[in-house]
Design a protein around this motif. Sequence first.
Motif, PDB file in Angstrom:
ATOM      1  N   THR A 147       0.842  -1.196   0.000  1.00  0.00           N
ATOM      2  CA  THR A 147       0.000   0.000   0.000  1.00  0.00           C
ATOM      3  C   THR A 147       0.878   1.248   0.000  1.00  0.00           C
ATOM      4  O   THR A 147       1.892   1.298   0.689  1.00  0.00           O
ATOM      5  N   GLN A 187      -3.086   3.362  -2.168  1.00  0.00           N
ATOM      6  CA  GLN A 187      -2.974   2.771  -3.504  1.00  0.00           C
ATOM      7  C   GLN A 187      -2.320   1.397  -3.431  1.00  0.00           C
ATOM      8  O   GLN A 187      -1.334   1.200  -2.728  1.00  0.00           O
ATOM      9  N   ASN A 188      -2.872   0.444  -4.177  1.00  0.00           N
ATOM     10  CA  ASN A 188      -2.300  -0.896  -4.296  1.00  0.00           C
ATOM     11  C   ASN A 188      -1.713  -1.075  -5.696  1.00  0.00           C
ATOM     12  O   ASN A 188      -1.857  -0.207  -6.552  1.00  0.00           O
ATOM     13  N   GLY A 193      -1.287  -2.120  -9.497  1.00  0.00           N
ATOM     14  CA  GLY A 193      -2.252  -2.169 -10.588  1.00  0.00           C
ATOM     15  C   GLY A 193      -2.918  -0.821 -10.798  1.00  0.00           C
ATOM     16  O   GLY A 193      -3.113  -0.051  -9.861  1.00  0.00           O
ATOM     17  N   ASN A 235      -6.104   0.835  -8.594  1.00  0.00           N
ATOM     18  CA  ASN A 235      -6.464   0.026  -7.431  1.00  0.00           C
ATOM     19  C   ASN A 235      -6.180   0.781  -6.143  1.00  0.00           C
ATOM     20  O   ASN A 235      -5.114   1.369  -5.970  1.00  0.00           O
ATOM     21  N   SER A 255      -7.442   0.658  -1.650  1.00  0.00           N
ATOM     22  CA  SER A 255      -8.181  -0.079  -0.636  1.00  0.00           C
ATOM     23  C   SER A 255      -7.910   0.514   0.737  1.00  0.00           C
ATOM     24  O   SER A 255      -6.967   1.271   0.933  1.00  0.00           O
ATOM     25  N   PHE A 296     -12.590   2.686   0.056  1.00  0.00           N
ATOM     26  CA  PHE A 296     -11.343   2.589  -0.697  1.00  0.00           C
ATOM     27  C   PHE A 296     -10.918   4.005  -1.081  1.00  0.00           C
ATOM     28  O   PHE A 296     -11.656   4.721  -1.765  1.00  0.00           O
ATOM     29  N   GLU A 310      -7.275   6.772  -1.915  1.00  0.00           N
ATOM     30  CA  GLU A 310      -5.856   7.033  -2.041  1.00  0.00           C
ATOM     31  C   GLU A 310      -5.608   8.507  -1.745  1.00  0.00           C
ATOM     32  O   GLU A 310      -6.554   9.269  -1.554  1.00  0.00           O
TER      33      GLU A 310
END
Length: 575
Positions: free
Chosen positions: A285, A308-309, A311, A314, A316, A337, A339
């Motif tokens: 993350t 941010q994850n 990809g 993405n 979460s 979710f 960022e």
Amino acid sequence: MKKIYLLLLLSFCITGFAHAQPFVNIYSALEGIGRGSVLFADFDNDNDLDLFIAGQDSNYNPFAGIYLNEGGSFVYTESGIAGLENCAAATADYDLDGLMDIVITGADFDGNKTVLYRNTGNGQFVAMPVNLYPIGAGGDLAWGDFNNDGYPDLVISGNWNTKLYANNGDGTFSAEEAGLIGMNSPSLAWGDCDNDGDLDLLMVGDDGSVGETYIYLNDNGIFNRLEAQIEGAVGGDAQWGDFDNDGNLDILITGKDASLTPVSYVYRNNGDNTFSFANAGLVGTALGPANWIDYDNDGDLDIMLSGQNAGCGNASTRLYANNGVGDFSEFPAGLSFVERAASAWGDFDNDGDYDLVLTGISGSHITKLYRNDLNTSSFQQNTPPTIPQNLYTYVLGGYAVISWERSTDVQSPSESITYNVMMGSASGSIDKISPMANPVNGQRYISAIGNTGQNDFMVFRNLAPGDYYFRVQAIDQAYAGSDFSEEGSFTILGTSTENIQPKEEWLSISGNMLQLSGFKTVVNRIVISSIDGKILLDKYKPGSDIEIPLSGYTSGVYVIRVYIEDDLFVRKFLK
């Protein structure tokens, strides 16, 4: 019959899943922000937590606001704090007047700024005329009393600079030549990771090689980098926290690695100035907060990650429950979710569990207040620790050490409890150390560990002659505080400046014999205790070169304190 069975099974699953989600999104009318910072603190001293929110609003303008907690509802107050975006903020009682102040660094349409705001009461703040480096966008800052004089000092880092400012106690700050690395997009955290009575500094960010981790050990105000094998990251968060309840501060790190992939790491503190990678199984993350928090009141630190994850697109917010054996499992909390996120935990409704404020970008700029309803489910309500007892003082010249017997707690192990000291020049006052808590009932003004960390002692250097009065509070892993102890006191009659530093390696073990050597004058006192604070040896005037038989000690970790002239040396050793 089969349909009835399936309906019952479905009903049970839905009920169980709902039962497992204790976080309820409360409509709060809070300004939606991203690229910002959020703080829980009792800014008006009315025994409930208020909110400070700053960042970029939905119209892409800089914003800052104080929301006072009025019976569980947050009401916006014209506070006098100017908006900044891409910002970081921290709170402390820097002037020891019993009110929580705010420092913020970030940017507005005029450029980069770092501003210190003094709390004048009732949610009102005044910008102070102090010259702090304008780190600005993407920077970080943290309060911590690195020189043990009772006044919170300030470290600021970002844009390839790091500045350490000593609080002079008169409203001014002095820049220190501390030799700290300059970083970009850093995260900073103070913590006593070697349990020697002074604050060490954790720095994670870009030092020119994308992502690095630096630990600076504090040796009487001198910072030396610890050569630790810890992976770094940039654009994330870094925090100290004792997740395995062994009395040593561990590390949580998030951000992007050298390949710009989001990562999340946990490192276990081995208690000997080394750290080991703990395979915590966390999702990588970045661009958001990483929090240690005992959300379920079971006495160990859980983890929340937001941002941010890996990809494209993405993001979460994930909550991981500490299983009590050093590993974590994801808990289905149902959080938004986001960022470019920020978060704060605090028990705003005073019901004994910790609630969450989460900000960030999720299609739009949002701020959500989640009430933790654990106490309405099968989770236990947290209870505060016992009040510290058996206060002890040691004074020589301008040097003093206060100590106490470790507290116990129903949920948190004794080793994980932290302590909070208030001290003043008159009985009941806090003009020497602010506890950032209500001195009468122990109600915490912030959600954080105490100002001594996990140490059951506090060290003071170069105190002026006079009388000093102190009390101690215990704080558990859920950041709940006990009442303050009975009052202790001591008197400083004079000062001493003799240099009594030993050589670097003053402790060694050969067979079953512990050896102390290299001190430049006679040792006044030696205390050996178990890791849970039980005193096993207390010897006065033992000499200079000393041998202590360990044949009567069982295998384990012990703490030795050596009192000599006007200083204290603390080290852990393994039998």
